[in-house]
Every structure is written in structure tokens, then in C-alpha cells.
Design a protein around this motif. Structure first.
Motif, PDB file in Angstrom:
ATOM      1  N   VAL A  54     149.083  78.552   9.863  1.00  0.00           N
ATOM      2  CA  VAL A  54     149.107  79.955  10.306  1.00  0.00           C
ATOM      3  C   VAL A  54     147.775  80.333  10.960  1.00  0.00           C
ATOM      4  CG1 VAL A  54     150.862  80.739   8.676  1.00  0.00           C
ATOM      5  CG2 VAL A  54     148.462  80.707   7.966  1.00  0.00           C
ATOM      6  N   ASN A  55     147.099  79.299  11.488  1.00  0.00           N
ATOM      7  CA  ASN A  55     145.821  79.515  12.177  1.00  0.00           C
ATOM      8  C   ASN A  55     144.778  80.182  11.286  1.00  0.00           C
ATOM      9  OD1 ASN A  55     146.733  78.439  14.727  1.00  0.00           O
ATOM     10  ND2 ASN A  55     147.847  80.372  15.045  1.00  0.00           N
ATOM     11  N   ASN A  57     144.998  82.473   9.141  1.00  0.00           N
ATOM     12  CA  ASN A  57     145.104  83.928   9.175  1.00  0.00           C
ATOM     13  C   ASN A  57     145.909  84.400   7.965  1.00  0.00           C
ATOM     14  OD1 ASN A  57     146.487  86.562   9.932  1.00  0.00           O
ATOM     15  ND2 ASN A  57     145.061  86.336  11.654  1.00  0.00           N
ATOM     16  N   TRP A  58     145.258  85.179   7.105  1.00  0.00           N
ATOM     17  CA  TRP A  58     145.920  85.638   5.881  1.00  0.00           C
ATOM     18  C   TRP A  58     147.113  86.539   6.204  1.00  0.00           C
ATOM     19  CZ3 TRP A  58     145.130  83.338   1.459  1.00  0.00           C
ATOM     20  CH2 TRP A  58     143.894  82.758   1.160  1.00  0.00           C
ATOM     21  N   HIS A  59     146.979  87.340   7.231  1.00  0.00           N
ATOM     22  CA  HIS A  59     148.093  88.219   7.590  1.00  0.00           C
ATOM     23  C   HIS A  59     149.316  87.402   7.999  1.00  0.00           C
ATOM     24  CE1 HIS A  59     150.381  91.570   9.162  1.00  0.00           C
ATOM     25  NE2 HIS A  59     150.470  90.964  10.339  1.00  0.00           N
ATOM     26  N   GLN A  60     149.086  86.374   8.804  1.00  0.00           N
ATOM     27  CA  GLN A  60     150.205  85.523   9.205  1.00  0.00           C
ATOM     28  C   GLN A  60     150.807  84.803   8.009  1.00  0.00           C
ATOM     29  OE1 GLN A  60     151.656  85.356  12.216  1.00  0.00           O
ATOM     30  NE2 GLN A  60     150.259  86.994  12.852  1.00  0.00           N
ATOM     31  N   LEU A  61     149.960  84.416   7.070  1.00  0.00           N
ATOM     32  CA  LEU A  61     150.470  83.756   5.865  1.00  0.00           C
ATOM     33  C   LEU A  61     151.359  84.705   5.064  1.00  0.00           C
ATOM     34  CD1 LEU A  61     150.499  81.272   4.025  1.00  0.00           C
ATOM     35  CD2 LEU A  61     148.419  82.163   2.921  1.00  0.00           C
ATOM     36  N   SER A  62     150.989  85.984   5.036  1.00  0.00           N
ATOM     37  CA  SER A  62     151.774  86.958   4.266  1.00  0.00           C
ATOM     38  C   SER A  62     153.167  87.175   4.852  1.00  0.00           C
ATOM     39  CB  SER A  62     151.028  88.298   4.202  1.00  0.00           C
ATOM     40  OG  SER A  62     151.026  88.948   5.467  1.00  0.00           O
ATOM     41  N   LEU A  63     153.369  86.772   6.102  1.00  0.00           N
ATOM     42  CA  LEU A  63     154.678  86.934   6.738  1.00  0.00           C
ATOM     43  C   LEU A  63     155.642  85.803   6.398  1.00  0.00           C
ATOM     44  CD1 LEU A  63     153.541  88.126  10.298  1.00  0.00           C
ATOM     45  CD2 LEU A  63     154.225  89.529   8.338  1.00  0.00           C
ATOM     46  N   LEU A  64     155.124  84.725   5.820  1.00  0.00           N
ATOM     47  CA  LEU A  64     155.991  83.610   5.452  1.00  0.00           C
ATOM     48  C   LEU A  64     156.858  83.992   4.254  1.00  0.00           C
ATOM     49  CD1 LEU A  64     153.649  80.475   5.751  1.00  0.00           C
ATOM     50  CD2 LEU A  64     155.106  81.536   7.492  1.00  0.00           C
TER      51      LEU A  64
END
Length: 225
Positions: A54-55, A57-64
Motif C-alpha cells: 500500500v506504498n 501508507n496507513w490510510h491506504q492500509l485502512s481501506l483493505l
């Protein structure tokens, strides 16, 4: 592989305790959340792989989703839920308003905060208020717990705590279970040492309070600093 089998320098929990939370990388933080890795990877290695996807990126991880997380070898339902839960806590924390910090404008303000911790004790304890440049309290801590008539503070721990919280000012305090407000020679000596150390580190000693069950003495008010 469990974290406990890793080399000591690679153990995130131990590193957290020894060096503090700010010393941990993102992958080490995620490794602590997961608790363990897989047969082929340590928890840190697995965390690094997940974050890379997710590069970092914690925000992108939270979308998984839970199913997305479980696609990584070594991440079962329990680990996936743990990750999602930690991220949700972070999201809710970010959404909350930061509570207003009490501001110290007089020795009475400091006493009103500290008496809750010190006034009714039967043994001496040493506490400190850590303040920002606006004299708002950003941290309060018990530093030592002594016997019937003494509580010796370690100045290194005092200023280590101040630095950890980016304090620019401190107020130290201890109680006298005897009820006497008269400073002892040890009280005067430790105040002098704290002030001198603070001057070197640009962290101002604003006051030293002696607290009894019903009253207090302020070194600042008495011109003893």
C-alpha cells in the motif's frame, strides 16, 4: 516465527520499552499489532511486505478488507481483525477533539492539580507537572515513591520525561506527611540542582510545591527559587 525468537535488536516490543515508541518504524509498529509472522517470515518482515503493498501508507492500509489482509501468507482472521481494529482506533482518535490542557498561572493552579495525588498520602512521593511554552500542562507524572519522610528524585529521569514530552517548563512537588510546610535542607538542595540542570537544558523550573493535607508552600511565592 514468534517475536521472542528474533535477535534482540529486532524485537519491536523490547525496542519499544528500551528506546520508546518514537524509535519504532512503521513495520515494527505493525509487527507488534500482529504479534507474530509466518513460518517463512518474521513479524517485521511480514509487516514490511504488507505496508509495501500500500506504498507504506496507513490510510491506504485502512481501506483493505479483512479478506484483503488474509491474502498475505501468515495473516489469518485474528491478525487481520487486529490490524483493522488498530487502524480504526487511530481513525477515531484523529476525529476526536484534543481536550483542553489546564493552564498554570499561579501556584494555586498547580496545587489544585497536585493535591489530588499528594495531599492524603502517608508516605512521601515526588510528582511533576510538565508544561509547554504557554504554561499549559501536557503531562503529569509520579517520579518517586519514598518512605515516611523522604522521597528522592532522580534528576535524570525528571528531565528525560521532560524531553520526551517536549516540555519547556516544569513544576516539581512532593508531600510532607508530617504536616510541616517547612522545607528541609534536602528540599532546598534538590530544588537548586533541578533549577541548575533546567537552566542548562533550557527547561525552566517554575516552582516547587510542598503539599500537606490542608495547605501548601510554593518556593516561587516565597522567593526560594
Amino acid at each position: 516465527m514468534s517475536i521472542k525468537f528474533l535477535a534482540e535488536d529486532d524485537r519491536p516490543r523490547e525496542k519499544f520499552l528500551l528506546k520508546g515508541k518514537n524509535s519504532l518504524s512503521d513495520s515494527e509498529l505493525l509487527a507488534i499489532i500482529m504479534g507474530s509472522g509466518s513460518r517463512d517470515e518474521t513479524a517485521v518482515e511480514l509487516a514490511r511486505k504488507i505496508l509495501a503493498s500500500v506504498n507504506n501508507n496507513w490510510h491506504q492500509l485502512s481501506l483493505l478488507t479483512i479478506k484483503d489482509l488474509m491474502k498475505f501468507k501468515g495473516v489469518g482472521e485474528v491478525k487481520a481483525i487486529s490490524i483493522a481494529t488498530a487502524l480504526e482506533i487511530g481513525k477515531r482518535r484523529a476525529a476526536q477533539e484534543i481536550p483542553e490542557k489546564p493552564q498554570i498561572s499561579s501556584s494555586r493552579n498547580a496545587y489544585d492539580l497536585l493535591k489530588l495525588h499528594l495531599a492524603d498520602l502517608r508516605t512521601e512521593e515526588f510528582w511533576a507537572l510538565f508544561l509547554n511554552q504557554n504554561n499549559k500542562v501536557i503531562h503529569i507524572a509520579q517520579l518517586t515513591q519514598g518512605g515516611i519522610n523522604q522521597s528522592i528524585v532522580d534528576i535524570r529521569i525528571l528531565f528525560k520525561t521532560a524531553l520526551e514530552h517536549f516540555s519547556t517548563g516544569i513544576i516539581i512537588s512532593h508531600n510532607h506527611p508530617s504536616g510541616s510546610l517547612k522545607p528541609s535542607s534536602e528540599d532546598i538542595t534538590i530544588t537548586k540542582k533541578v533549577k541548575e540542570a533546567g537552566d542548562l537544558m533550557s527547561i525552566q523550573l517554575l516552582d516547587h510545591l510542598i503539599i500537606t493535607q490542608n495547605s501548601y508552600l510554593s518556593f516561587a511565592d516565597e522567593g526560594l527559587l
